[in-house]
Design a protein around this motif. Sequence first.
Motif, PDB file in Angstrom:
ATOM      1  N   LEU A  44      22.329  17.692 -35.973  1.00 44.93           N
ATOM      2  CA  LEU A  44      22.446  18.497 -34.771  1.00 44.93           C
ATOM      3  C   LEU A  44      23.783  18.250 -34.091  1.00 44.93           C
ATOM      4  CD1 LEU A  44      19.281  17.854 -35.215  1.00 44.93           C
ATOM      5  CD2 LEU A  44      19.059  18.676 -32.880  1.00 44.93           C
ATOM      6  N   THR A  45      24.315  19.298 -33.497  1.00 45.09           N
ATOM      7  CA  THR A  45      25.561  19.202 -32.749  1.00 45.09           C
ATOM      8  C   THR A  45      25.303  19.610 -31.315  1.00 45.09           C
ATOM      9  OG1 THR A  45      26.829  19.774 -34.725  1.00 45.09           O
ATOM     10  CG2 THR A  45      27.952  19.982 -32.605  1.00 45.09           C
ATOM     11  N   SER A  46      25.712  18.763 -30.377  1.00 46.08           N
ATOM     12  CA  SER A  46      25.528  19.089 -28.968  1.00 46.08           C
ATOM     13  C   SER A  46      26.481  20.208 -28.565  1.00 46.08           C
ATOM     14  CB  SER A  46      25.800  17.847 -28.121  1.00 46.08           C
ATOM     15  OG  SER A  46      25.662  18.137 -26.749  1.00 46.08           O
ATOM     16  N   LEU A  47      25.945  21.228 -27.892  1.00 46.96           N
ATOM     17  CA  LEU A  47      26.744  22.368 -27.462  1.00 46.96           C
ATOM     18  C   LEU A  47      27.080  22.282 -25.974  1.00 46.96           C
ATOM     19  CD1 LEU A  47      24.803  25.242 -29.266  1.00 46.96           C
ATOM     20  CD2 LEU A  47      26.988  24.242 -29.948  1.00 46.96           C
ATOM     21  N   LEU A  48      26.047  22.183 -25.161  1.00 44.11           N
ATOM     22  CA  LEU A  48      26.238  22.178 -23.715  1.00 44.11           C
ATOM     23  C   LEU A  48      25.195  21.286 -23.075  1.00 44.11           C
ATOM     24  CD1 LEU A  48      26.794  26.004 -23.170  1.00 44.11           C
ATOM     25  CD2 LEU A  48      28.487  24.235 -22.681  1.00 44.11           C
ATOM     26  N   LEU A  49      25.587  20.637 -22.001  1.00 42.74           N
ATOM     27  CA  LEU A  49      24.658  19.827 -21.218  1.00 42.74           C
ATOM     28  C   LEU A  49      24.752  20.269 -19.770  1.00 42.74           C
ATOM     29  CD1 LEU A  49      23.896  16.116 -21.333  1.00 42.74           C
ATOM     30  CD2 LEU A  49      24.686  17.078 -19.178  1.00 42.74           C
ATOM     31  N   ILE A  50      23.603  20.488 -19.149  1.00 37.51           N
ATOM     32  CA  ILE A  50      23.562  20.866 -17.732  1.00 37.51           C
ATOM     33  C   ILE A  50      22.814  19.787 -16.967  1.00 37.51           C
ATOM     34  CG2 ILE A  50      22.991  22.662 -16.074  1.00 37.51           C
ATOM     35  CD1 ILE A  50      22.670  24.607 -18.333  1.00 37.51           C
ATOM     36  N   GLN A  51      23.466  19.190 -15.994  1.00 38.97           N
ATOM     37  CA  GLN A  51      22.787  18.230 -15.143  1.00 38.97           C
ATOM     38  C   GLN A  51      21.837  18.969 -14.215  1.00 38.97           C
ATOM     39  OE1 GLN A  51      23.019  15.169 -15.748  1.00 38.97           O
ATOM     40  NE2 GLN A  51      24.999  14.781 -16.662  1.00 38.97           N
ATOM     41  N   SER A  52      20.857  18.266 -13.691  1.00 33.68           N
ATOM     42  CA  SER A  52      19.836  18.920 -12.866  1.00 33.68           C
ATOM     43  C   SER A  52      20.419  19.544 -11.604  1.00 33.68           C
ATOM     44  CB  SER A  52      18.744  17.925 -12.489  1.00 33.68           C
ATOM     45  OG  SER A  52      19.280  16.877 -11.709  1.00 33.68           O
ATOM     46  N   SER A  53      21.572  19.036 -11.167  1.00 31.81           N
ATOM     47  CA  SER A  53      22.205  19.561  -9.959  1.00 31.81           C
ATOM     48  C   SER A  53      23.091  20.770 -10.238  1.00 31.81           C
ATOM     49  CB  SER A  53      23.048  18.477  -9.296  1.00 31.81           C
ATOM     50  OG  SER A  53      24.041  18.018 -10.196  1.00 31.81           O
ATOM     51  N   GLN A  54      23.268  21.107 -11.508  1.00 30.41           N
ATOM     52  CA  GLN A  54      24.149  22.211 -11.882  1.00 30.41           C
ATOM     53  C   GLN A  54      23.343  23.465 -12.184  1.00 30.41           C
ATOM     54  OE1 GLN A  54      26.078  20.187 -15.191  1.00 30.41           O
ATOM     55  NE2 GLN A  54      27.886  19.782 -13.940  1.00 30.41           N
TER      56      GLN A  54
END
Lengths: 112, 115
Positions: A44-54
Amino acid sequence: KQEVTQIPAALSVPEGENLVLNCSFTDSAIYNLQWFRQDPGKGLTSLLLIQSSQREQTSGRLNASLDKSSGRSTLYIAASQPGDSATYLCAVRKDSNYQLIWGAGTKLIIKP
Amino acid sequence: NAGVTQTPKFRILKIGQSMTLQCTQDMNHNYMYWYRQDPGMGLKLIYYSVGAGITDKGEVPNGYNVSRSTTEDFPLRLELAAPSQTSVYFCASSYSEGTRGNTIYFGEGSWLTVV
């Protein structure tokens, strides 16, 4: 118990179309949400991460949004290409430990 | 760059046999993880490690054991293999708490069939 659902399980679209992949989760108390890409026979390749505040994150033709209150995230892919064909998985982090809770993925096929 | 390397890629085991899936990373990551992925399902965490000498159970640890004697290596041991352990196994690593936001790097997977 947190559950993550991705619908549809598979999607086939013509090249060039814009498309949206969906991810829903049952518990809105998440720390962050990530989108990954999985190619056949590969990791697997990480694409995007969204923090809970974003609310959203963007990388090139990819845009991921997060609506915690409704328990939803979307991955928008603009101007799709055959190389985008893969399985896309979303995963949420529970608030209090290291575990990622994973959806089963959406298998995307982009037809030339 | 090698990244995360898993071996073997494919293995068929008979019920009751034991084996070890090897995982090594060359990025000096302190966090390492073992996941399994069943067909049509999301990944489930088996074990994880936050550093050499420290391991902890994940969501589905039964039937497995791990060790972390060095920063680089995190082998997964299957004792008394059962058909329910037929799955694809992924090793992963990250600098710190990958699930907090640092990128997680995955190996290419190990396909295990127990017959």
